[in-house]
Design a protein around this motif. Structure first.
Motif: not given
Ligand code: KG4
Ligand code: ZN
Length: 343
Positions: A196-203, A247-250
């Motif tokens: 359920n994560g947002y993958s663009k939250k952390f760059r 999600a961002s790491v993945q």
């Protein structure tokens, strides 16, 4: 009519005690006993792993024979992982396999664990397409120990085109998961919490590594720096942002892998791409490759079913069976090795 070969495969290179029996390319049984004790140490303790392999191997072999509904005298050959892996656990598997082969008076076949991950695609119905990849194909072999792009010309003719310059991608997953407070092995947990994560939250930025090689140590440092900085202001930062962090790491890892494989396809002109190894069970990585292949009709991708992505005995058995068919047998003098030799 050609006799159907029955091969037993024994895997003990790390912390999974795995035994499988296959008949020709069809899996009759696939037993895995996971050593959960390592969780409390945050990683595999080789000495404990060796002792547990000693305890579990006989159990796993008996189960595998019983689930396969065969008699031990029907087995035609014993195959086992000779390396790479942890020496202690490998030695336990090797002595067990040697004794079994002597006791049953059947040939002994040694298996390269990395090659076996790739050859798992030749187990009947082992991948999502239920077809075997045609040669030559490219394989992205991603596990706890290795990160490789391999050109597979034939069963035992493989060429490494690229590899990691530092950590393996599985190691990066596990170490980053640990920074986020997840237990070992962290890869599957990171995958789970990403849902359920947002993958663009952390760059995070990608390293510039030449050719078809990879590097993951920089990503590890970036995550550590970010987490430490944010924790100074908010001690619940990780807890509040766990899904987005995962999600961002993945997402960045999936992008890094896909980019290099794309480069490899263009360089070699080979557009058949297989994924192999424990990390290929990762849902985001799979999604990246599936979406890309959908848009690029030249691509044909082969994703292993998850039970054949992570360590298993069936991949050892199929590799042994393929060696048997080529009449490549081994003597009793073989000794385990820890590092990957060339294929
Ligand atoms: O191939 P494997 O079972 O053992 C080795 O040969 O190393 O791979 C184990 C690695 C571990 O680092 C584990 O965290 C990772 O595969 N892994 C995953 C997933 N499942 C296993 N990493 C990310 N997502 C997953 N779903
Ligand atoms: Zn493995």
């Amino acid at each position: 009519m050609k006799k159907k070969l029955i091969v037993i495969g024994i895997e003990s290179s790390c912390d999974d005690t795995a035994v499988s029996i296959i008949k020709n390319r069809c899996v009759l049984s696939n037993v895995i006993i996971r050593q959960r004790i390592h969780k409390q140490y945050g990683g595999v303790v080789p000495e404990i792993a060796s002792r547990l392999h000693e305890k579990y191997l006989i159990l796993a072999v008996n189960k595998a024979i019983s689930y396969a509904s065969i008699n031990k005298n029907q087995i035609d050959a014993v195959s086992f992982t000779l390396g790479p892996g942890l020496i202690g656990p490998l030695l336990v598997g090797a002595s067990f396999a040697k004794s079994l082969s002597m006791g049953l008076k059947i040939p002994l076949l040694t298996v390269n664990h990395v090659q076996a991950h790739i050859l798992a695609h030749f187990i009947q119905n082992a991948n999502m397409n239920n077809t075997y990849p045609e040669f030559p194909f490219l394989c992205l072999m991603i596990s706890g120990g290795h990160t490789l792009i391999v050109r597979v010309n034939d069963f035992f003719q493989m060429e490494i085109l690229g590899s990691t310059l530092d950590d393996s991608v599985g190691d990066a997953f596990d170490k980053i998961a640990r920074m986020l407070g997840l237990s070992y092995p962290g890869g599957p947990l990171l995958d789970h919490f990403s849902i359920n994560g947002y993958s663009k939250k952390f760059r995070f930025s990608k390293p510039s590594v030449k050719g078809l090689n990879f590097s993951f140590s920089g990503l590890k440092s970036q995550v550590l720096q970010l987490v430490n900085k944010k924790l100074q202001k908010d001690s619940f930062f990780v807890k509040k942002n766990l899904s987005d962090l995962c999600a961002s790491v993945q997402n960045i890892i999936a992008e890094m892998l896909l980019e290099k494989v794309l480069k490899a396809t263009l360089k070699t002109g080979i557009f058949r791409v297989a994924l192999a190894g424990g990390v290929s069970a990762n849902n985001e990585i799979r999604r990246h490759f599936i979406l890309f292949a959908r848009k690029n009709k030249k691509w044909e991708i082969f994703l292993p079913k998850k039970e054949y992505a992570t360590d298993n005995g069936a991949m050892i058995a199929i590799t042994g069976l393929l060696k048997y068919e080529k009449k490549i047998f081994d003597s009793m003098n073989v000794t385990p090795y820890s590092k990957l030799k060339t294929f």
